[in-house]
Design an enzyme around this catalytic site. Sequence first.
Site, PDB file in Angstrom:
ATOM      1  N   ASN A  45     -46.860  -8.282  35.776  1.00  0.00           N
ATOM      2  CA  ASN A  45     -47.832  -8.701  36.785  1.00  0.00           C
ATOM      3  C   ASN A  45     -47.312  -8.178  38.120  1.00  0.00           C
ATOM      4  O   ASN A  45     -46.165  -7.738  38.214  1.00  0.00           O
ATOM      5  CB  ASN A  45     -47.964 -10.232  36.787  1.00  0.00           C
TER       6      ASN A  45
ATOM      7  N   LYS B 159     -54.075 -11.553  46.486  1.00  0.00           N
ATOM      8  CA  LYS B 159     -52.706 -11.056  46.510  1.00  0.00           C
ATOM      9  C   LYS B 159     -52.182 -10.904  47.942  1.00  0.00           C
ATOM     10  O   LYS B 159     -51.038 -10.488  48.140  1.00  0.00           O
ATOM     11  CB  LYS B 159     -52.607  -9.737  45.739  1.00  0.00           C
TER      12      LYS B 159
ATOM     13  N   HIS C 263     -53.265 -22.175  36.956  1.00  0.00           N
ATOM     14  CA  HIS C 263     -53.893 -20.882  37.239  1.00  0.00           C
ATOM     15  C   HIS C 263     -55.216 -21.026  37.988  1.00  0.00           C
ATOM     16  O   HIS C 263     -55.889 -20.023  38.238  1.00  0.00           O
ATOM     17  CB  HIS C 263     -54.140 -20.118  35.940  1.00  0.00           C
TER      18      HIS C 263
ATOM     19  N   ARG D  15     -45.158  -9.267  29.466  1.00  0.00           N
ATOM     20  CA  ARG D  15     -46.211  -8.553  30.184  1.00  0.00           C
ATOM     21  C   ARG D  15     -45.738  -8.324  31.610  1.00  0.00           C
ATOM     22  O   ARG D  15     -44.751  -8.929  32.044  1.00  0.00           O
ATOM     23  CB  ARG D  15     -47.527  -9.329  30.178  1.00  0.00           C
TER      24      ARG D  15
END
Lengths: 320, 355, 198
Positions: free
Chosen positions: B225, B317, B193, B223
């Site tokens: 993302n 991103k 990460h 979760r």
Amino acid sequence: MSGAEKIAVRVAEVTALNALVTRFRFEPVGGGLLPTFSGGAHTVVEMQDGEVKRLNPYSLMSDPFDQTAYTISVRRDDEGRGGSLFMHENVKVGDEMVISNPVNLFSLDLRARKHLMIAGGIGITPFLAQIKQLDRAHGNWELHYSCRSEALGSYVDYLTATHPNDVNVYYDDQKQAIDLENLLDGQPLGTHIYVCGPKGMINWVRAKADALGWPREAVHYEEFLAPQPGKPFEVKLAVSNKVIQVGEQESLLEAMERVGVDAPYLCRGGACGMCETRVIDYAGNFIHRDHWLEDDEHASGEKIMPCVSRFEGKTLVLDR
Amino acid sequence: MTLQFNDETFREDYSFHNSQRAINRFPFPFDKDSYMYAVNMEQHRGGPADSVYEKRFDVDEHYVSEMRDRALVLADDPLRCQSLPHMTLAGWDLLELIMVSKSEDYPDLFQLHRNGDQWHWINKPLGIDDTFTFMDETTLPYGPMEYITRQAQGDFCVLDQRDDNLWMDAGTVTTQADWSLDFDIGMNFFEWHAPVPLAHEKGIFVRALKFLLNIQQGAPARRLNWTMTVNPLLDTSPENYHKWGVQKGTITPENIGAKQHLRVELQTFYRLPRSNALVFPIRCYLCAFQDIVTMPKWGRRLHRVIRDLPEELATYKGFIDNRPMMLDYLSKFDDGLPTSNGIWPEKDSEPPLQV
Amino acid sequence: MSKFQFPPSIISRPVYGTLEARAGKQHLMIADAEGAEALLDLAAPELMARSHIIFISRGTDYAERLKALSPQQFYEGPTYAASVSRIRRVLQDAHMGLQVYLAGTEGLMGQAQNEAMQAGIPHTAIQTEHRGSTARRMQCVHCKGITEDVAIDPFQCAHCGLNLFVRDHYSRRLAAYQGVCIDAEDPGNVPAAKGIYE
């Protein structure tokens, strides 16, 4: 706790091994199969001891791939708070009990070239499952097992009969002891040590390995701390707005559970970190007994592990 | 209902498309009008009927075409699927988890018959009918992890747990958001990460790791993302970035609604029993902007999230250059009305777009 | 000066320390070029009596000074590639408790660390000290080829010829940093190269 469903089991066999140790075999209620697990895993057994509900962790010692039953061995502790006594005196064949899904805080490092196992007394139990796992994978292992006497040497006969070349047994009363320095010296690179037994034995092995230059990551140990009795104390739980009394014979975690305040847990033995609880206010002294928090965290007065640690003093307010 | 599988591509002519059902069940990742990293874990124990949360491993209309795309990627670059030697046992755990889950959750599509170690697996959509010996690698055409992940949508990271950390020691990764398994294999949780901005400083990864280390057998978690992709390209790998990167510049005000896709990862986490490893499936869902904005709540919210996103995140991103054009397009679907909490589209209660 | 202060970076980027003598019966020291200076700083007679030094000179002349430390075993090789089979042989027979000391360039330390890890020593137990060149060993994420001794950013992949930018993301397994195409989104737009730490 929140998380996996618990498992309903029926006691299928109760076998006294010697004066101190009794084995229990659990089969799933209503047939079906139990989950597989990894060698070194434990289950938390729930015991309804009169008014008190006790939850004690025990290493699973059966073949991890055998889904028809789990077995555990319980050493009787006459000084403790009664969990092992309850198992020895009250649990009978046919009883229904509730246990947790397996949790492993003592797993094999599957990268190891060689697994060197060191057991003391009842600390033999996780190794019984690990040996079965390694045998299936043709793993390279050897066991050094220290017991008080032949009479108290649980599973010695089984181990020496099935693995005569890999099992070494030492009896205290015959003045036999593991020659640790020689044992650790000369092990090939990629060897991992696993030690399960009394605290003194764990500390001895860790210190010797460290002095001989072994990396910390190659030394694995498991010591379940049983919660110790202590003086009663009062705790205020700020979130649930309750004031509770922690009795002499119960842990802080058990006292919270008794009044319906759910704290997450995995090991109930001060090792996994799940029940870590924030301290909001206190006046008095903590009796920290876990090996999860760092020394500076113990000193900070900001955190407590309610599964094994206690408190003495006037005020304790927790974020629960 | 019987699932109809699309015949579609995720490359070249990009014939990928979402049916109305697929749009309805798209896992829109924003539960409020702004976004910042959060651990945002919850139990993965089912969810609303027909949602992507309902089954353990969601199988949808893209299944057959996604598996065809994976086979193309692996033929071109076998390094996208790797397993360090000590992870074979975890591979068998994963094979069992997926086969048992799919055969129980989709009995009309998948069947598993077990007789001791002799297993018979039928995958009707892909036309597979194999018998093999469980735990015997010689009876499968690939290693167990590769065998089963060629039959399951999404990427799969298999993480070894040791030294109070998780280690990326095996995986099949062909639909990734621009990270390389071949490069990251062997790294621990903090290392793989490492390139993510802001989250380390916020302590997100320390808390996330603590949660993941304690995931128990029988108690999986999940979760969401997200990121952005131009064209419905599954294989946004760094390996092929020099080939697909240029597509980011092909967006125009005229084609952005069709070409720009919101890319959502449904991440789930399962403890694997025999190996004590953790499997981290990362399932990718793509939805074109023009389909997202058909849900008034999503149109309003997506505009606000993209508008207010910190620059570091838009850069990480990979859409910082296209953000102005995205906002021009999305602003037409934001009338300033309030939105309800939660990710679901609330089609019945949310007011239509006021123009 | 042979010591360089690396700027702070992301978590995957290796951090180097200062070698110190540790408990253990066997000591393996691997250094290249100016890395010899770190071994000279570390040397003490009782440590050297139990040490095996593998020195890759890369055209430097430290070998005589290292030999003068009287290590238990000494080897000098011209390049890492020439020395690696010897390193593997030493690790093959080594025992738990072996202490590994690496000094010199990032490329040397990374590759030797990888050998020691594969032999069963956790990376956290392997000491490293950077000396000398700050050039990097780079993997092209596209063609997978390794380009050695990269000092500039961007640079051209020695294998496929793409123009790559230098990331700080580092793989211990590959002993390399990651290089990624710099003009993928705008082909031909390659900025002028400058030193990595300029």
